[in-house]
Design an enzyme around this catalytic site. Structure first.
Site, PDB file in Angstrom:
ATOM      1  N   SER A  81       0.826  -1.198   0.000  1.00 21.57           N
ATOM      2  CA  SER A  81       0.000   0.000   0.000  1.00 21.57           C
ATOM      3  C   SER A  81       0.871   1.262   0.000  1.00 21.57           C
ATOM      4  CB  SER A  81      -0.963  -0.038   1.191  1.00 21.57           C
ATOM      5  OG  SER A  81      -1.999   0.897   1.033  1.00 21.57           O
ATOM      6  N   ASP A 113      -5.229  -3.856  -2.753  1.00 27.15           N
ATOM      7  CA  ASP A 113      -4.507  -3.689  -1.492  1.00 27.15           C
ATOM      8  C   ASP A 113      -4.749  -4.906  -0.593  1.00 27.15           C
ATOM      9  OD1 ASP A 113      -3.416  -2.846   0.907  1.00 27.15           O
ATOM     10  OD2 ASP A 113      -4.371  -0.882   0.882  1.00 27.15           O
TER      11      ASP A 113
END
Length: 320
Positions: free
Chosen positions: A69, A220
């Site tokens: 991320s 993610d």
């Protein structure tokens, strides 16, 4: 453990050598190398920039970054430019730019220039999500869209900070971790277009659309693997360093709605996973970021400095 143990400085043993009766010769110092795992955490991930700076100043050479991320974005920037202060300045400049303010307004209904604006904005966004859950018509609409937010909000920021390059163009090796929605597997990206890989790792499920990549749908993985120390450990020749910027496990008084329960369980699961993954690293850096929410980019210098301070404390503790 002291710094001699940490950095591997040792005097060679030469028993029986007549030269040992003369004044001691200063041993050649070997620079230790580390793979740095950079966890997810939104704005809190700016602390990675401070931690990376101090690790370098301690004489540890980074042989690879592994990012999830926001950690993927920071890792890419540092893998492209070894001058960490330049990367910090570039990041701060972008966060105070009109382009970033516009995207914050789209996300949260605020300029994002002040903490109180961000707080009121994110609460407005949270309330809108709650309303989507409670209003049948809007739930149906949300369920038929790929994401609640447009892809451009994410891609614009990545394009402003990272040039259009391939992994092969990086000065320092980089691994980016994401999840494949189709297979359910963890995916480690080390080849191909850099921007696309970063976007895949930063595409929060449901919020931003997943990224199509070689027959996979990537997003993610932070909810289930927010600290990629396990991946980093497979590459490390000397040290695995994990920088954990996640929120600490906190107490709540009540979960009064279904959405409260869902979000609370996500928080609990992420915290538990972080603790387990941190045990795999030789050195864990946890910046003090109390009161800094994932959406609060209003004080980047303060967050970066928290990363510096945490890294200095950990390295100093090992020297005593």
């Amino acid at each position: 453990m002291n710094l001699v143990d940490l950095f591997g400085f040792r005097t060679p043993s030469r028993l029986g050598s007549p030269e040992l009766t003369s004044p001691a010769v200063e041993p050649r110092k070997r620079q230790r190398r580390a793979v740095i795992a950079l966890g997810g955490g939104g704005a809190r991930g700016l602390a990675h920039l401070g931690a990376i700076q101090v690790v370098g100043e301690a004489g540890i050479q980074t042989e690879r970054f592994v990012g999830v991320s926001i950690g993927a974005l920071v890792g890419a920037m540092c893998a492209l430019d070894s001058e960490i202060r330049r990367v910090q300045a570039q990041t701060i400049e972008f966060l105070f730019s009109p382009a970033f303010s516009r995207n914050q307004h789209l996300l949260f209904g605020s300029t994002g220039s002040r903490m109180e604006d961000a707080e009121s904005g994110v609460m407005a966004w949270y309330n809108r999500v709650r309303y989507l859950y409670s209003a049948h018509r809007r739930i149906t609409r949300a369920a038929t869209r790929r994401s609640l937010m447009p892809e451009a909000i994410l891609s614009d920021g990545i394009e402003a900070l990272v040039p259009d390059l391939q992994f092969s163009d990086l000065l320092t090796p980089l691994s980016i971790v994401a999840a494949d929605l189709r297979s359910g597997n963890r995916i480690v990206i080390e080849n191909g277009p850099l921007r696309k890989a970063i976007q895949a790792s930063m595409a929060i499920p449901g919020i931003f659309p997943p990224v199509e990549w070689d027959g996979m749908q990537l997003c993610d993985i932070g909810v289930v693997d927010a600290l990629p120390s396990m991946i980093a450990k497979t590459y490390a020749s000397d040290l695995t360093i994990a920088v954990d910027v996640g929120q600490s496990h906190s107490h709540v008084d009540d979960c009064s709605t279904a959405l409260d329960v869902i979000m609370r369980m996500q928080d609990i699961g992420e915290c538990m996973t972080r603790r387990e993954k941190a045990e795999l690293a030789n050195l864990v850096i946890r910046p003090e970021l109390h009161g800094v929410d994932w959406f609060d980019f209003s004080h980047p210098e303060r967050i970066i400095d928290a990363g510096r301070e945490a890294a200095r404390r950990r390295i100093a503790a090992l020297a005593t």
